[in-house]
Structures are given as structure tokens and as C-alpha cells.
Design an enzyme around this catalytic site. Structure first.
Site, PDB file in Angstrom:
ATOM      1  N   THR A   1       0.864  -1.194   0.000  1.00  0.00           N
ATOM      2  CA  THR A   1       0.000   0.000   0.000  1.00  0.00           C
ATOM      3  C   THR A   1       0.899   1.242   0.000  1.00  0.00           C
ATOM      4  OG1 THR A   1      -1.851  -1.033   1.127  1.00  0.00           O
ATOM      5  CG2 THR A   1      -1.520   1.293   1.600  1.00  0.00           C
TER       6      THR A   1
ATOM      7  N   ARG B   1     -14.861  -5.975   0.330  1.00  0.00           N
ATOM      8  CA  ARG B   1     -14.149  -5.678   1.587  1.00  0.00           C
ATOM      9  C   ARG B   1     -13.510  -4.283   1.511  1.00  0.00           C
ATOM     10  NH1 ARG B   1      -8.457  -4.452   2.842  1.00  0.00           N
ATOM     11  NH2 ARG B   1      -7.984  -5.303   4.880  1.00  0.00           N
TER      12      ARG B   1
ATOM     13  N   GLY C   1     -10.818  -1.790   3.571  1.00  0.00           N
ATOM     14  CA  GLY C   1      -9.788  -1.821   4.609  1.00  0.00           C
ATOM     15  C   GLY C   1      -9.672  -0.498   5.345  1.00  0.00           C
TER      16      GLY C   1
HETATM   17  N1  ASP Z   1      -3.836  -1.722   4.991  1.00  0.00           N
HETATM   18  C1  ASP Z   1      -4.141  -2.235   3.676  1.00  0.00           C
HETATM   19  C2  ASP Z   1      -5.476  -2.947   3.747  1.00  0.00           C
HETATM   20  O1  ASP Z   1      -5.717  -3.646   4.694  1.00  0.00           O
HETATM   21  C3  ASP Z   1      -3.123  -3.196   3.162  1.00  0.00           C
HETATM   22  C4  ASP Z   1      -1.690  -2.769   3.289  1.00  0.00           C
HETATM   23  O2  ASP Z   1      -1.362  -1.771   3.916  1.00  0.00           O
HETATM   24  O3  ASP Z   1      -0.849  -3.444   2.732  1.00  0.00           O
HETATM   25  O4  ASP Z   1      -6.232  -2.832   2.821  1.00  0.00           O
END
Ligand code: ASP
Length: 324
Positions: free
Chosen positions: A193, A221, A223
């Protein structure tokens, strides 16, 4: 120069700086970026480490140029995250991970700490740069968040660039999905991310985060990244962007907690990030943050975090593993 004149000039400089400080204006800028935290193997495939470092350096350098030229924090945060979204190495925009149905659902958020204005978008399938859409939602809709078809229709109505969903595909992410389907429990999510936190020359703070989410996530979903206060937050005292297992960051309302502890809690960004990471489950991920005075912070509890930091004192570093 005679001593009296010299003393007078010194006095004037001190007066101006104390007036600037009491008006809440600093003359220091700072920036931190991340390209995700997670189980990043120390032994990376040949060339990948160099590619990632080069990408981080390029984006950080853009931040240095923009901030030295006096660009506003929120504009810098948007531009840096746009650049990271276009970089296929990272899990945001092009190069995003696949959900369990083999599709991409992108999400992003941006927040201007000086006004508490914020914008977010989720469930995007065709918007090339989710962070730009989040910015438009913030600036023009009167809403904070749009999702799914409504968000895409809004993007269309303002002429934002849209792409065929296959534009986000990369072989690497497809292979990750195949591994996840074969053995869901054993896939070590590498994260990737992206995010930026910025303090501009006028002391304004801003943060931005963008992601494809987690490999093999259920369709629909959402996040932490687009949820204001969870993965992204900025106020007058601190700007924060998170990365890692999103559900953990949502449960802990992590980004807002960091800002609260850093600002009115009096801890400053570094101690606040350390405190929140300690409250969370082991190896949950990483957090970048910047407060009104201190150096930019990038800390993590996972194996690694793609990250970079720079400020007006000459700090300029990019790292993947190890401590700052
Ligand atoms: N925090 C992001 C999510 O859960 C994933 C990530 O940071 O790699 O969508």
C-alpha cells in the site's frame, strides 16, 4: 558592519521569527512516504530491491522539489501518492493486488490537517488514480466518501481518467493470488500500500493513502486506508498514514489515535507511533507520521516497510528493512 547595527539586525530577525512562530508559521518542511509494510523478505529477488529503492527515491525527490518551492501540503501529498499509484511495483493503482474473484477494488483517502477537510473513495474498478478522485470528493462534493458505482459515475461526470480494469494487472500480483488460493494461510502478505505525510513551509499538515487492499480479500471488503481516522488522518498537530493488516488498524482507529497522542497528548509523532504500534497485535504493519515541529517518522512492527523520509535540514533516506 558595526556592532550596534549587527545587534539591531539580529534583534529584527529574532522578532520576525518569534512573530512567525506565534502566528503558527514554521519555516521547516518535512515529508515521509511509504510503499507498504508486511512480510518483505530480507533476501529479495535480484533487481527488485534496486527497483523499489529507485522508485522511492524518485517520489521522495519530487516531494523535496515541491516542498522547497512552497507547494501546499495537501497538494504535495496528492501528487506523491499519484506517482506511487502509477508505479506498478506497489499495491495501489497499477500493480494493485487481486481480490478472491480475480478483480481489483481500489481505495484511497486524503486529508488536509489545516481544515480537517477529507475525501475518500472505495470499491473502484476503473479509476486510474483513486487519490485524485478522493481529492475531488473532498473539494467538490460536500461528502467525505463515495464507493462503488456511485464513485465511478462521479469520476466519469468530472472527466477523470478511467481505464480498463486489466490496466491494473501485473503478473506478480496474479501469481500472489494463485499462491493465496492454493494455501490462504501461508501467503505472507507483503503489503505495498502507498502513502505520504507532509508538513509544508507554512506548517500545514496533510496525509494521503492509496491501496488495492489485501490479496484474496472478499469482494466488497474495505480496509483501513480509505477510512478516515483508521488508515489516514491529519489535523493541525499531526498527519498519519498507515499500512498493514487493515482490520487491525480499523479496530484500533490507529491513525486518529496517533494524532491524538502526538498532539493534545503531548507525545509528538515518534512516541505516539511507537505507543500505538505497541498497542496493536504483533507484526500488524507500519505507520508514517509528521507533527508540527519534529522530523518525519516511519516505524513498523512487521518484517519490513518500503519507506522514505526527507526534510529541510537535509535528511533524505529510503529504506526497506532495519531501524531508522
Ligand atoms: N492496509 C491495507 C489494507 O488492509 C493493506 C496494506 O497496507 O498493505 O487494505
Amino acid at each position: 558592519m558595526n556592532t550596534i547595527l549587527q545587534q539591531w539586525i539580529t534583534g529584527q530577525v529574532l522578532l520576525v521569527s518569534s512573530r512567525l512562530m506565534s502566528a503558527g508559521i514554521t519555516r521547516d518542511w518535512g515529508v515521509a512516504i511509504h510503499g507498504g509494510a508486511g512480510s518483505i523478505p530480507v533476501e529479495m529477488p535480484p533487481g527488485r530491491r534496486d527497483e523499489c529503492m529507485a522508485a522511492l527515491k524518485g517520489i521522495l525527490d519530487l516531494g523535496v522539489q515541491l516542498l522547497s518551492a512552497g507547494t501546499a501540503a495537501v497538494d504535495v501529498a496528492e501528487q506523491l501518492v499519484t506517482g506511487l499509484e502509477d508505479e506498478p511495483l506497489f499495491n495501489a493503482g497499477r500493480g494493485s493486488v487481486f481480490n478472491i474473484d480475480g478483480e481489483h477494488e481500489l481505495e484511497a483517502a486524503i486529508m488536509d490537517g489545516s481544515s480537517l477537510d477529507c475525501g475518500a473513495a472505495a470499491g473502484l474498478r476503473t479509476v486510474r488514480n483513486p487519490i485524485r478522485l478522493a481529492r475531488c470528493i473532498m473539494d467538490h462534493t460536500g461528502h467525505v466518501m463515495l464507493a462503488g458505482s456511485g464513485a465511478e459515475e462521479y469520476a466519469q461526470s468530472i472527466g477523470m481518467e478511467r481505464v480498463d480494469p486489466s490496466w491494473f494487472d501485473t503478473d506478480r500480483r496474479l501469481a500472489e493470488l494463485e499462491r493465496y488460493k492454493a494455501e490462504p494461510a501461508t501467503l505472507e502478505q507483503e503489503g505495498s500500500t502507498v502513502g505520504a505525510v507532509v508538513r509544508d513551509v507554512e506548517g500545514r499538515l496533510a496525509s494521503a493513502t492509496s491501496t488495492g487492499g489485501m490479496t484474496g480479500k472478499m469482494a466488497g471488503r474495505i480496509g483501513d486506508s480509505p477510512l478516515v481516522g483508521c488508515g489516514t488522518y491529519a489535523d493541525e498537530g499531526c498527519a498519519v498514514s498507515c499500512t498493514g493488516r487493515g482490520e487491525d488498524f480499523v479496530r484500533h482507529v490507529a491513525a486518529h489515535k496517533v494524532a491524538l497522542l502526538a498532539g493534545s497528548g503531548g507525545l509528538g509523532a515518534r512516541a505516539a507511533v511507537e505507543r500505538v504500534l505497541r498497542m496493536m497485535p504483533d507484526a500488524a504493519g507500519g505507520i508514517i507520521a509528521i507533527d508540527r515541529e519534529g522530523v518525519p517518522v516511519a516505524l513498523f512492527s512487521s518484517r519490513g516497510m518500503y519507506r522514505g523520509r526527507a526534510d529541510s535540514t537535509g535528511l533524505f533516506e529510503t529504506l526497506i528493512h532495519g531501524e531508522e
